[in-house]
Motif scaffolding. Structure first.
Motif, PDB file in Angstrom:
ATOM      1  N   VAL A  61      52.367  28.642  76.121  1.00  0.00           N
ATOM      2  CA  VAL A  61      51.783  28.127  74.969  1.00  0.00           C
ATOM      3  C   VAL A  61      51.525  29.415  74.272  1.00  0.00           C
ATOM      4  O   VAL A  61      52.086  29.928  73.069  1.00  0.00           O
ATOM      5  CB  VAL A  61      50.879  27.314  74.473  1.00  0.00           C
ATOM      6  CG1 VAL A  61      50.268  27.332  73.091  1.00  0.00           C
ATOM      7  CG2 VAL A  61      51.040  25.877  75.203  1.00  0.00           C
ATOM      8  N   MET A  62      50.778  30.428  74.999  1.00  0.00           N
ATOM      9  CA  MET A  62      50.642  31.686  74.570  1.00  0.00           C
ATOM     10  C   MET A  62      51.880  32.524  74.430  1.00  0.00           C
ATOM     11  O   MET A  62      51.931  33.259  73.145  1.00  0.00           O
ATOM     12  CB  MET A  62      49.779  32.205  75.386  1.00  0.00           C
ATOM     13  CG  MET A  62      49.102  33.744  75.009  1.00  0.00           C
ATOM     14  SD  MET A  62      47.967  34.406  75.929  1.00  0.00           S
ATOM     15  CE  MET A  62      48.457  34.175  77.660  1.00  0.00           C
ATOM     16  N   LEU A  63      52.642  32.736  75.109  1.00  0.00           N
ATOM     17  CA  LEU A  63      53.824  33.260  75.287  1.00  0.00           C
ATOM     18  C   LEU A  63      54.977  32.760  74.274  1.00  0.00           C
ATOM     19  O   LEU A  63      55.383  33.748  73.295  1.00  0.00           O
ATOM     20  CB  LEU A  63      54.762  33.327  76.501  1.00  0.00           C
ATOM     21  CG  LEU A  63      55.730  34.280  76.666  1.00  0.00           C
ATOM     22  CD1 LEU A  63      55.935  34.719  78.051  1.00  0.00           C
ATOM     23  CD2 LEU A  63      57.280  33.706  76.342  1.00  0.00           C
ATOM     24  N   ALA A  64      55.064  31.406  73.789  1.00  0.00           N
ATOM     25  CA  ALA A  64      55.706  30.945  72.612  1.00  0.00           C
ATOM     26  C   ALA A  64      55.267  31.300  71.410  1.00  0.00           C
ATOM     27  O   ALA A  64      56.014  31.632  70.537  1.00  0.00           O
ATOM     28  CB  ALA A  64      55.935  29.353  73.202  1.00  0.00           C
ATOM     29  N   ASP A  65      53.900  31.115  71.185  1.00  0.00           N
ATOM     30  CA  ASP A  65      53.509  31.434  69.810  1.00  0.00           C
ATOM     31  C   ASP A  65      53.617  32.901  69.623  1.00  0.00           C
ATOM     32  O   ASP A  65      53.821  33.120  68.376  1.00  0.00           O
ATOM     33  CB  ASP A  65      51.948  30.805  70.132  1.00  0.00           C
ATOM     34  CG  ASP A  65      51.316  31.034  68.991  1.00  0.00           C
ATOM     35  OD1 ASP A  65      51.415  30.195  68.064  1.00  0.00           O
ATOM     36  OD2 ASP A  65      50.522  32.183  68.533  1.00  0.00           O
ATOM     37  N   THR A  66      53.310  33.737  70.519  1.00  0.00           N
ATOM     38  CA  THR A  66      53.240  35.066  70.344  1.00  0.00           C
ATOM     39  C   THR A  66      55.020  35.470  70.063  1.00  0.00           C
ATOM     40  O   THR A  66      55.133  36.364  69.016  1.00  0.00           O
ATOM     41  CB  THR A  66      52.772  35.911  71.497  1.00  0.00           C
ATOM     42  OG1 THR A  66      51.535  35.604  71.796  1.00  0.00           O
ATOM     43  CG2 THR A  66      52.761  37.503  71.178  1.00  0.00           C
ATOM     44  N   ALA A  67      55.808  35.146  70.778  1.00  0.00           N
ATOM     45  CA  ALA A  67      57.262  35.355  70.520  1.00  0.00           C
ATOM     46  C   ALA A  67      57.436  34.896  69.217  1.00  0.00           C
ATOM     47  O   ALA A  67      58.227  35.551  68.368  1.00  0.00           O
ATOM     48  CB  ALA A  67      57.983  34.677  71.635  1.00  0.00           C
ATOM     49  N   VAL A  68      57.300  33.715  68.785  1.00  0.00           N
ATOM     50  CA  VAL A  68      57.817  33.283  67.473  1.00  0.00           C
ATOM     51  C   VAL A  68      57.215  33.962  66.409  1.00  0.00           C
ATOM     52  O   VAL A  68      57.815  34.296  65.331  1.00  0.00           O
ATOM     53  CB  VAL A  68      57.594  31.652  67.433  1.00  0.00           C
ATOM     54  CG1 VAL A  68      57.884  31.164  65.960  1.00  0.00           C
ATOM     55  CG2 VAL A  68      58.514  31.061  68.582  1.00  0.00           C
ATOM     56  N   ARG A  69      56.026  34.125  66.545  1.00  0.00           N
ATOM     57  CA  ARG A  69      54.987  34.559  65.278  1.00  0.00           C
ATOM     58  C   ARG A  69      55.277  36.146  65.185  1.00  0.00           C
ATOM     59  O   ARG A  69      55.661  36.557  64.195  1.00  0.00           O
ATOM     60  CB  ARG A  69      53.492  34.543  65.519  1.00  0.00           C
ATOM     61  CG  ARG A  69      53.308  32.821  65.102  1.00  0.00           C
ATOM     62  CD  ARG A  69      51.613  32.704  65.540  1.00  0.00           C
ATOM     63  NE  ARG A  69      51.284  31.498  65.339  1.00  0.00           N
ATOM     64  CZ  ARG A  69      51.133  30.711  64.534  1.00  0.00           C
ATOM     65  NH1 ARG A  69      51.237  31.216  63.422  1.00  0.00           N
ATOM     66  NH2 ARG A  69      50.875  29.387  64.844  1.00  0.00           N
ATOM     67  N   PHE A  70      55.433  37.116  66.322  1.00  0.00           N
ATOM     68  CA  PHE A  70      55.770  38.454  66.274  1.00  0.00           C
ATOM     69  C   PHE A  70      56.994  38.686  65.717  1.00  0.00           C
ATOM     70  O   PHE A  70      57.455  39.574  65.025  1.00  0.00           O
ATOM     71  CB  PHE A  70      55.586  39.013  67.740  1.00  0.00           C
ATOM     72  CG  PHE A  70      55.579  40.498  67.661  1.00  0.00           C
ATOM     73  CD1 PHE A  70      54.403  41.177  67.333  1.00  0.00           C
ATOM     74  CD2 PHE A  70      56.666  41.157  68.068  1.00  0.00           C
ATOM     75  CE1 PHE A  70      54.255  42.526  67.245  1.00  0.00           C
ATOM     76  CE2 PHE A  70      56.636  42.411  68.033  1.00  0.00           C
ATOM     77  CZ  PHE A  70      55.545  43.278  67.686  1.00  0.00           C
ATOM     78  N   SER A  71      57.955  37.759  66.179  1.00  0.00           N
ATOM     79  CA  SER A  71      59.442  37.956  65.496  1.00  0.00           C
ATOM     80  C   SER A  71      59.388  37.749  63.980  1.00  0.00           C
ATOM     81  O   SER A  71      60.084  38.748  63.527  1.00  0.00           O
ATOM     82  CB  SER A  71      60.176  37.033  66.197  1.00  0.00           C
ATOM     83  OG  SER A  71      60.401  37.437  67.748  1.00  0.00           O
ATOM     84  N   LEU A  72      58.739  36.946  63.476  1.00  0.00           N
ATOM     85  CA  LEU A  72      58.719  36.770  62.042  1.00  0.00           C
ATOM     86  C   LEU A  72      57.818  38.042  61.350  1.00  0.00           C
ATOM     87  O   LEU A  72      58.152  38.467  60.259  1.00  0.00           O
ATOM     88  CB  LEU A  72      58.060  35.666  61.567  1.00  0.00           C
ATOM     89  CG  LEU A  72      58.908  34.182  62.032  1.00  0.00           C
ATOM     90  CD1 LEU A  72      58.240  33.092  61.711  1.00  0.00           C
ATOM     91  CD2 LEU A  72      60.285  34.480  61.055  1.00  0.00           C
TER      92      LEU A  72
END
Length: 189
Positions: A61-72
């Motif tokens: 969850v932490m990795l997915a959340d960070t990857a999606v948000r950080f890319s935006l």
């Protein structure tokens, strides 16, 4: 063709990327968001959990959340324009500072590394796109810890102008090779 280049640069410089489904960036360095963003995070989490039997669900969850948000978040940080190749022209012409695929990869790898997950291993993937120009492309690849690069998942923020793309390494349109493994505290090995 030369006379069209200034016109193309001007046109591209005037088309910033905006995503209506998300709020404005927060001070924390990531993007807040609504239902569309939450759905994408859940979808990526589900895929990350399939990478191996010993994946910690909280780390996924932490990795997915960070990857999606950080890319935006990178959309704002790079003052991004669409499409990605047009943005590359602007960077290479000196009109934009960052936003090449190598920048996306470097910045996302650095941010994901800060999470200090134990379930995942981060890699730098490089591919030659099968075009007459043989343009090199870089991306982040994530695997379950101890698993080979080819079993990994491509995380590519550049390809869709900040809207994170993911696909299994073996199923992606690019033929990925390992540039390096992101090792704790040492960068690429």
């Amino acid at each position: 063709m030369r006379s069209l280049l200034p016109l193309m640069i001007l046109a591209c410089a005037c088309t910033p990327v905006r995503y209506a489904a998300i709020d404005t960036p927060e001070q924390s360095g990531v993007v807040s968001g609504g239902a569309v963003l939450a759905t994408r995070i859940v979808q990526l989490t589900d895929v990350l959990l399939t990478l191996g039997p010993n994946i910690d669900p909280d780390e996924a969850v932490m990795l997915a959340d960070t990857a999606v948000r950080f890319s935006l978040q990178q959309v704002a940080d790079y003052r991004l324009t669409k499409p990605p190749l047009a943005h590359n022209v602007l960077v290479n012409a000196g009109l934009k500072r960052r936003g090449l695929c190598i920048h996306w990869t470097e910045d996302l790898l650095t941010r994901l590394h800060e999470l200090d997950t134990h379930s995942f291993q981060l890699w730098w993937g490089v591919a030659d796109r099968p075009t007459p120009f043989h343009v090199e492309h870089s991306t982040v690849v994530v695997t379950a810890s101890g698993e080979p690069f080819v079993s990994g998942l491509v995380l590519d923020g550049w390809r869709n102008s900040g809207w994170l793309y993911w696909a299994p390494v073996a199923a992606d349109k690019y033929r990925w090779n390992v540039m390096g493994n992101y090792i704790s505290g040492t960068g690429l090995d």
